[in-house]
Design an enzyme around this catalytic site. Structure first.
Site, PDB file in Angstrom:
ATOM      1  CB  THR A  67     -16.431  86.656  17.362  1.00  0.00           C
ATOM      2  OG1 THR A  67     -17.382  85.439  16.836  1.00  0.00           O
ATOM      3  CG2 THR A  67     -15.885  86.525  18.564  1.00  0.00           C
ATOM      4  CD  GLU A  73     -13.088  90.775   7.152  1.00  0.00           C
ATOM      5  OE1 GLU A  73     -13.632  91.665   7.440  1.00  0.00           O
ATOM      6  OE2 GLU A  73     -11.834  90.604   7.411  1.00  0.00           O
TER       7      GLU A  73
END
Lengths: 404, 404
Positions: free
Chosen positions: B191, B277
């Site tokens: 990931t 994020e």
């Protein structure tokens, strides 16, 4: 949702109504600032009952109690409900408060306490204010109004209700459902409160397996945020007041009844997904040609559950790579080179590569209120279906400030 | 993270540097508007190599190729990297492009093509523009600069780097790591892109199990949004240029080496979580008294992964019911009546009920940049740890518009 009110003549939808022999009410007791916050449903005779319950290990006191009562005699005559306080993670006092609540209702209605279910939703970890609960129960009456469908709401934007009618052995049977829930909506039952009432006369033992099976296809296939609540449940009651010949799984009208029942659950489930906290769009995912239906359901749910897919849909961005990534995260059997995807009937991905779609046309499709994603896994002939919503600024706003 | 640079004398942290015998560079090839977008690392001699890779079924071409090469000879001498384009779900052409990229690098460096790994990150489903890739490789030089640590970034706010030194048989060994990744961060490797280079001389067969074990405790315990990318990997290289006596698992300094290695991975993993994020806070969850470490890890990860916990932390709301609900969603063994929770050392929940904390004090704790949640499951003596971040308006903004 394979069925709809347009299908053949199996069942018809009607404006929301209580089936025969049910009464209800909803009031403002004082748990919320000024909105209705308590309500009940009541059947004039004891009804057969079945339920499905949250899989969260920290089951709330009302959930545990209602589950115990239903599993005991498979009967209920009333359910008392409140919003604003979940009576969850409230220790022994929480259990006592749930029992006391059903006692107050049983006394007022003059029925057996073991026939009174209780459902709560709201903030976790605060003791139930029994003085307010007591006052609320004092106010409740046996009426035909639908106020209970508002009284159970928390962050929901509106009540969620649906009624259908179906012919069973020549008699008209009504199935009506209502529910709440727009956050903490995820797998494995029940993550919301749902109630389905019918006046059908059904054979004993029929209700629970049918409910469990249909909940798996409907409520358990919606997701808003991936969190499973401690509280929630779907309860169904059948009081026989429609006076039909007793329905069994062998009855010629049984498939129509299941179809109508599925329609009620499926409509409520989609209403919850569409009203997901902060959502602007309902997202429906249909999977076809899966190896088996477990795989189909898993893939459908992975897509509606992906934060990245959800934000892309909010942004009206045809970011199909995120859909592919969500599919690939599951252990479902996939054809890595022949997976295809459509969005609102427009080809998005063909054989695991871009379908070279018109971005402007796709953007227009993504501007609609309902987004339907179809996935062809190309490995079998099973299907799957799930519903969710987009992830928006409002979701963050609502949940960053819900408790305070 | 049980270790730190303060621990005993096991290892020390130093400013970021390349270990002996490594060269690198990063350039702007033209994949991104004006930021650096291509880079490489190079070892003057072939290095032992190990890797862990995404579990997403749709593995990207570069991921598949690098995995194949490492598993073949357990060696690498260079890795070429690019951002802006993931070369994922790009079909046969994608595989060819990945191979062609390593060929260009091998030719330029005059080394065996089987010693060149490749890593890509960025948008899924678009063909790699080979003309730009070719030009980028032409520009790359063998330097000591750290530009590659910027060249692999996508939505990351800053490069993530760490260097440590440890004594092995009296020789100073350097372990340096860098990584990227701030979205699609979730379970089950990888990931993100992570690279750990060391000049240690290590026994063959030592690197892969050590990497796999330490990645499970670090990178696999961070989550930003629950989505697992198609691309990402952690690759480690050990080139022996520190000239130490070969390290084996029996060496007296092996524990110190593992500690330093874990520190590198753990620091990078936390950097990714903190730079998730749109995040404003790093969230660390420590679980104690779990039945086993699987349970501990599972509970820790469920908490950092809950959208409702993440939004509550963003809203600085001590909504402990959501933490309890997240714990209860797992199948980990829990003591339903004796679960306790602390937030930044303040008691939040005691024996599965509110610890009656001071809301103002708790709010102050929640205003900090790092939130540490400690959970006592009271059923055993195992621990677990995970890192994540809050869920904010910016997460939605970034992801609603990333592709376009």
């Amino acid at each position: 949702m394979q069925t709809s009110s347009d299908d053949a003549t199996a069942f018809k939808t009607i404006p929301f109504t209580w089936p025969k022999g049910y009464k209800s009410d909803g009031v403002h007791a004082g748990l919320r600032q000024d909105k209705k916050d308590m309500g009940w449903i009541y059947s004039e005779v004891p009804a057969q009952a079945a339920g499905t319950y949250t899989t969260n290990q920290f089951q709330a006191a009302p959930t545990k109690l209602t589950k115990k009562l239903i599993n005991q005699d498979h009967q209920l005559q009333a359910v008392i409900m409140n919003s604003a306080n979940a009576n969850s993670v409230t220790g022994d006092q929480g259990d006592k408060d749930a029992i006391k609540t059903t006692q107050l209702v049983a006394d007022k209605l003059n029925i057996d306490q073991n026939l009174v279910g209780v459902a709560s939703t709201g903030v976790i970890g605060e003791p139930l204010p029994m003085d307010i609960i007591t006052k609320g129960i004092e106010q409740l009456k046996l009426t035909d109004n639908h106020d209970v469908t508002s009284a159970i709401l928390t962050t929901d934007k509106h009540p969620k209700t649906v009624s259908t009618q179906v012919q069973i052995f020549g008699k008209t049977v009504t199935i009506s459902g209502f529910c709440k829930g727009s956050g903490m909506i995820h797998p494995n039952m029940a993550t919301m409160l749902g109630f389905v009432l019918t006046d059908a006369s059904v054979a004993s033992g029929l209700l629970q397996p049918m409910l469990s099976q249909e909940v798996d296809k409907t409520f358990n296939q919606i997701t808003v945020d991936g969190d499973t609540s401690t509280n929630d449940m779907v309860v169904t009651m059948a009081n026989g007041e429609a006076d039909n010949q007793e329905l069994t799984t062998d009855s010629p009208d049984y498939p129509a009844f299941v179809q109508a029942f599925n329609y009620v659950l499926s409509t409520l489930a989609q209403d919850i997904a569409a009203d997901g906290e902060g959502s602007t769009k309902l997202v429906e995912v249909n999977v076809k040609n899966a190896a088996n239906s477990d795989d189909g359901q898993k893939v459908a749910k992975a897509i509606v559950g992906s934060n990245l897919v959800k934000t892309a849909i909010f942004g009206q961005d045809a970011n199909w790579g995120r859909i592919i990534a969500a599919i690939g995260q599951t252990n479902a059997k996939v054809d890595l080179n022949h997976t295809s995807i459509w969005l609102n009937d427009l080809a998005l991905v063909k054989n695991s590569a871009s379908a070279h779609f018109d971005e402007a046309v796709m953007k227009q499709a993504l501007a609609q209120d309902k987004i339907t994603i179809l996935v062809d896994l190309n490995v079998g002939d099973a299907t799957g279906q799930a519903w969710g919503c987009d992830l928006t600024y409002s979701y963050v706003r609502i949940n960053a400030s819900y408790r305070s």
